[in-house]
Design a protein around this motif. Structure first.
Motif, PDB file in Angstrom:
ATOM      1  N   LEU A   1       0.835  -1.189   0.000  1.00  0.00           N
ATOM      2  CA  LEU A   1       0.000   0.000   0.000  1.00  0.00           C
ATOM      3  C   LEU A   1       0.876   1.247   0.000  1.00  0.00           C
ATOM      4  O   LEU A   1       1.883   1.312   0.694  1.00  0.00           O
ATOM      5  N   GLY A   2       0.449   2.225  -0.758  1.00  0.00           N
ATOM      6  CA  GLY A   2       1.141   3.498  -0.755  1.00  0.00           C
ATOM      7  C   GLY A   2       2.032   3.691  -1.959  1.00  0.00           C
ATOM      8  O   GLY A   2       2.807   2.798  -2.322  1.00  0.00           O
TER       9      GLY A   2
ATOM     10  N   LEU B   1       1.203   7.057   2.601  1.00  0.00           N
ATOM     11  CA  LEU B   1       2.538   6.561   2.305  1.00  0.00           C
ATOM     12  C   LEU B   1       3.019   5.581   3.362  1.00  0.00           C
ATOM     13  O   LEU B   1       2.557   5.597   4.508  1.00  0.00           O
ATOM     14  N   GLY B   2       3.990   4.755   2.957  1.00  0.00           N
ATOM     15  CA  GLY B   2       4.614   3.848   3.912  1.00  0.00           C
ATOM     16  C   GLY B   2       5.659   4.521   4.774  1.00  0.00           C
ATOM     17  O   GLY B   2       6.167   3.923   5.724  1.00  0.00           O
TER      18      GLY B   2
ATOM     19  N   VAL C   1       7.347   6.661 -10.069  1.00  0.00           N
ATOM     20  CA  VAL C   1       6.351   7.437  -9.321  1.00  0.00           C
ATOM     21  C   VAL C   1       5.400   6.524  -8.551  1.00  0.00           C
ATOM     22  O   VAL C   1       4.656   7.002  -7.685  1.00  0.00           O
ATOM     23  N   PHE C   2       5.425   5.232  -8.853  1.00  0.00           N
ATOM     24  CA  PHE C   2       4.589   4.295  -8.110  1.00  0.00           C
ATOM     25  C   PHE C   2       5.333   3.672  -6.933  1.00  0.00           C
ATOM     26  O   PHE C   2       4.807   2.788  -6.261  1.00  0.00           O
ATOM     27  N   GLY C   3       6.547   4.152  -6.692  1.00  0.00           N
ATOM     28  CA  GLY C   3       7.300   3.663  -5.551  1.00  0.00           C
ATOM     29  C   GLY C   3       6.835   4.298  -4.255  1.00  0.00           C
ATOM     30  O   GLY C   3       6.155   5.333  -4.240  1.00  0.00           O
TER      31      GLY C   3
ATOM     32  N   LEU D   1       8.513  15.572   3.232  1.00  0.00           N
ATOM     33  CA  LEU D   1       8.965  16.379   4.366  1.00  0.00           C
ATOM     34  C   LEU D   1       7.897  16.457   5.443  1.00  0.00           C
ATOM     35  O   LEU D   1       8.171  16.284   6.639  1.00  0.00           O
ATOM     36  N   THR D   2       6.672  16.714   5.033  1.00  0.00           N
ATOM     37  CA  THR D   2       5.600  16.885   6.020  1.00  0.00           C
ATOM     38  C   THR D   2       5.256  15.565   6.705  1.00  0.00           C
ATOM     39  O   THR D   2       5.014  15.533   7.909  1.00  0.00           O
ATOM     40  N   SER D   3       5.214  14.478   5.933  1.00  0.00           N
ATOM     41  CA  SER D   3       4.866  13.190   6.538  1.00  0.00           C
ATOM     42  C   SER D   3       5.964  12.713   7.487  1.00  0.00           C
ATOM     43  O   SER D   3       5.683  12.043   8.478  1.00  0.00           O
TER      44      SER D   3
END
Length: 360
Positions: A206-207, A288-289, A301-303, A308-310
């Protein structure tokens, strides 16, 4: 006798005005002392902040009763000055907390791409994967929100009938008020799940940066539409009517007259969307993971990666002292980036106003 009475009344009113000025001056001085005392007490944590604030409230109440105009002017000035001071204190605090990490890592903090990039046990920190994740998601988001936002604004302002405009525009403004955690939850349960279960993509987990960029683009879309529509609506109707009177079609009028005339507002709308995309926290954190590494390959882009914020949102809770300074350094990068975008938007707007105003 009437002349003498008038002279007495004028002298009496002059004395009254002078005493009123003195009372306003004294009240203003006491209010200033209370304000500065509350601010200093808050910074020094002396416990007297509430006392000074109570005194300030009493002075303002008296001033509003006896000197309303002067009090209103003073309050507006204090509100403006407080905003500037608060902003300055936030900037100083962020840079002060990030300074140890900046001194430790130097330029490599934002340039190092060789692993290990983020190792809390060895106190090794590099913001490059965080910056790359932020860059990729922002580009994807604005590739969605920019064209669709401008197209939606054109439809609402120039094409849609009045009854439809009255329905669509409030709906878009309502979308802008939906909390980001709601978008993030929808992205986690719908978009991430679809990408993972899809026979075409079949992502391993996922992510993905694309999924986050897609969701953030949808989040920024109402902001771009609303601001761009206001800019398009501000174009004088006489300019459009003149174009149509000369034989131009509606499409030619929109592309050659309306959009150039409102370009400064449209660019500001897109840049506001960019700021929303860069500063988005909850959707990226949820979807995101939060793996502090580059996608493999880096252009995938699918990685799965991190922004920064997360990184700030997911790691500050259990971060040690050194790691916390690294997160503050990430905040500095975000602040500088958004500041540059804001300055750029002001420059673009000033340049367009200069050119469209006929000045050379």
């Amino acid at each position: 006798m009437s002349t003498i009475d008038e002279l007495r009344r004028s002298l009496g009113s002059a004395g009254t005005d002078e005493s009123a000025d003195w009372s306003a001056l004294v009240a203003g001085g006491i209010g200033l002392v209370c304000l500065l005392g509350a601010f200093g007490s808050f910074l020094l944590n002396t416990g007297l902040t509430a006392v000074f604030l109570l005194g300030l409230v009493l002075v303002v109440a008296y001033g509003w009763y006896a000197h309303q105009a002067e009090t209103a002017k003073s309050l507006t000035f204090v509100a403006t000055a407080s905003t500037i001071v608060t902003m300055g204190l936030i900037v100083v605090f962020i840079f002060r907390e990030a300074l140890p990490m900046i001194q430790q890592e130097g330029v490599s903090l934002v340039t190092d791409t060789s692993p290990p990039l983020w190792d809390t046990s060895d106190a090794v920190y590099s913001l490059t994967p965080l910056m790359w994740g932020t860059f990729v998601t922002t580009v994807i988001a604005m590739a969605i929100a920019g064209p669709l936002g401008v197209a939606g604004a054109l439809f609402i302002s120039e094409i849609a009938p009045g009854w439809l405009r009255e329905v669509v525009k409030p709906g878009i403004e309502i979308l802008a008020g939906i909390p980001s955690i709601v978008y993030g939850f929808l992205g986690l349960t719908v978009i991430n799940t679809y990408f993972a279960d899809s026979d075409v993509l079949g992502l391993a987990g996922l992510g993905s940066l694309f999924a986050v960029g897609l969701m953030i683009g949808l989040m920024a879309l109402p902001t771009v539409v609303s601001v761009a529509e206001d800019a398009l609506a501000s174009v004088p109707e006489s300019m459009k009517s003149g174009s149509l009177a000369l034989g131009s079609t509606d499409w030619q009028t929109m592309t050659d007259i309306t959009i150039p005339a409102a370009f400064s507002g449209i660019s500001a709308a897109v840049l506001l969307g960019v700021g929303r995309a860069i500063g988005e926290t909850m959707a990226a954190t949820v979807m995101l993971g939060n793996i502090v590494e580059f996608p493999d390959p880096i252009y995938d882009v699918f990685g799965n990666s991190i922004t920064l914020t997360s990184a700030i949102a997911s790691q500050y809770g259990d971060a040690g002292e050194v790691q916390l300074t690294a997160l503050f350094a990430a905040g500095v990068v975000l602040f500088v980036t958004v500041l540059a975008i804001s300055v750029g938007s002001q420059v673009i707007e000033a340049r367009m106003e200069h050119e469209l105003g006929g000045q050379r």
